[in-house]
Design a protein around this motif. Structure first.
Motif, PDB file in Angstrom:
ATOM      1  N   THR A 196       0.826  -1.212   0.000  1.00 40.60           N
ATOM      2  CA  THR A 196       0.000   0.000   0.000  1.00 40.60           C
ATOM      3  C   THR A 196       0.859   1.260   0.000  1.00 40.60           C
ATOM      4  O   THR A 196       0.622   2.194  -0.780  1.00 40.60           O
ATOM      5  N   VAL A 197       1.853   1.294   0.869  1.00 39.53           N
ATOM      6  CA  VAL A 197       2.754   2.453   0.907  1.00 39.53           C
ATOM      7  C   VAL A 197       3.463   2.614  -0.442  1.00 39.53           C
ATOM      8  O   VAL A 197       3.590   3.728  -0.969  1.00 39.53           O
ATOM      9  N   VAL A 238       0.963   3.947  -3.206  1.00 36.80           N
ATOM     10  CA  VAL A 238       0.676   5.372  -3.017  1.00 36.80           C
ATOM     11  C   VAL A 238       1.898   6.215  -3.400  1.00 36.80           C
ATOM     12  O   VAL A 238       1.773   7.260  -4.057  1.00 36.80           O
ATOM     13  N   SER A 239       3.077   5.756  -3.014  1.00 33.69           N
ATOM     14  CA  SER A 239       4.306   6.504  -3.304  1.00 33.69           C
ATOM     15  C   SER A 239       4.552   6.603  -4.807  1.00 33.69           C
ATOM     16  O   SER A 239       4.882   7.676  -5.330  1.00 33.69           O
ATOM     17  N   VAL A 240       4.418   5.469  -5.504  1.00 36.33           N
ATOM     18  CA  VAL A 240       4.642   5.458  -6.952  1.00 36.33           C
ATOM     19  C   VAL A 240       3.602   6.315  -7.663  1.00 36.33           C
ATOM     20  O   VAL A 240       3.924   7.105  -8.551  1.00 36.33           O
ATOM     21  N   PHE A 241       2.334   6.172  -7.279  1.00 36.61           N
ATOM     22  CA  PHE A 241       1.264   6.941  -7.912  1.00 36.61           C
ATOM     23  C   PHE A 241       1.502   8.446  -7.736  1.00 36.61           C
ATOM     24  O   PHE A 241       1.354   9.227  -8.683  1.00 36.61           O
ATOM     25  N   THR A 281       2.322  -1.884 -10.598  1.00 32.33           N
ATOM     26  CA  THR A 281       1.784  -3.244 -10.695  1.00 32.33           C
ATOM     27  C   THR A 281       2.390  -4.149  -9.635  1.00 32.33           C
ATOM     28  O   THR A 281       1.698  -4.972  -9.027  1.00 32.33           O
ATOM     29  N   GLU A 282       3.693  -4.023  -9.396  1.00 34.08           N
ATOM     30  CA  GLU A 282       4.361  -4.829  -8.368  1.00 34.08           C
ATOM     31  C   GLU A 282       3.689  -4.636  -7.009  1.00 34.08           C
ATOM     32  O   GLU A 282       3.404  -5.595  -6.282  1.00 34.08           O
ATOM     33  N   ASN A 283       3.415  -3.387  -6.672  1.00 34.55           N
ATOM     34  CA  ASN A 283       2.799  -3.098  -5.377  1.00 34.55           C
ATOM     35  C   ASN A 283       1.335  -3.543  -5.325  1.00 34.55           C
ATOM     36  O   ASN A 283       0.872  -4.047  -4.299  1.00 34.55           O
TER      37      ASN A 283
END
Length: 252
Positions: free
Chosen positions: A198-199, A202-205, A234-236
């Motif tokens: 989740t972290v 959110v960070s990548v987005f 996608t990984e997250n």
């Protein structure tokens, strides 16, 4: 009237062949030239002094050096570019590392299905694929935790607030993946995967789709050439889905 065979293409190659050092790029250049149909006039530089003299006379800084038709092509990378191959330059990005990991993870999940169930079509294949992907991606990070943590700080929101999180992440991802693959301790693996997934998502987005930053992803470890973007997201998301699936199944 008979016609002779066409003259073969000719190239001249200068490369280091010393008692304690056989230049690998020289060997690659020779193979590539022959692969492309060239006869190779192969000159060996057998000492450091001979190599330095050659580079000084030709005004170059490296060997090997290839000449075709009297024109200097350059070293191995220049030779590859001459023949139309893509040559990675500093700053270039490529999805190849993460594609390779996902492809191997998929094949490993199918291999396990065949070994255990005797068929490739089983419900557990997607679950194993995600778990194996987590392990392989974590393994890449574990090779250089220091480098990964530094690269991770470029975009991960939690790591920026709690720097040690960047050092913990590779172990958490690998451990959660192994536990999920073995079907052990779902009360531990699911929350860990859900939290880091989740972290990460959110960070990548935020970094890619909100701030529009062009960064490289630390997903395959420090020094990665993979661009931060859809694949990283996608990984997250896969970790989140896996965590929810494992958690719900444990509660059922």
């Amino acid at each position: 009237m008979t016609t002779g065979s066409p003259a073969r293409k000719h190239a001249t190659l200068w490369r280091m062949v010393m008692p304690g050092h056989l230049c690998p790029f020289g060997l690659k250049s020779k193979w590539l030239l022959r692969h492309k149909g060239y006869t190779v006039e192969d000159h060996h530089l057998t000492s450091r002094a001979e190599t330095d003299a050659f580079m000084r006379d030709e005004g170059v800084e490296t060997t090997p050096q290839t000449f075709i038709g009297g024109e200097r092509i350059g070293g191995y990378d220049a030779l590859r570019a001459h023949f139309g191959y893509r040559v990675m330059k500093e700053g270039d990005t490529s999805y190849r590392p993460v594609i390779a990991i996902f492809a191997v993870a998929a094949l490993m999940s199918l291999a396990l299905a065949w070994l255990v169930e005797g068929t490739l079509v089983v419900p557990g294949v997607p679950e194993r694929f995600i778990a194996i992907s987590m392990v392989l991606l974590g393994l890449q990070k574990l090779q250089d935790v220091e480098g990964f943590s530094t690269m991770f700080l470029n975009y991960d929101l939690l790591a920026r607030r709690v720097v040690p999180y960047g050092y913990v992440y590779p172990y958490a991802e690998t451990g959660a993946g192994l536990l999920m693959l073995a079907g052990l301790l779902p009360w531990l693996s699911a929350p860990v995967a859900l939290a880091i997934g989740t972290v990460g998502a959110v960070s990548v987005f935020k970094a890619v789709y909100v701030e529009r930053r062009e960064l490289k992803c630390a997903c395959v470890g420090g020094g990665s050439s993979v661009p931060l973007g859809f694949v990283s997201l996608t990984e997250n998301l896969m970790m989140i889905v896996m965590a929810l699936w494992v958690g719900l199944r444990a509660l059922a």
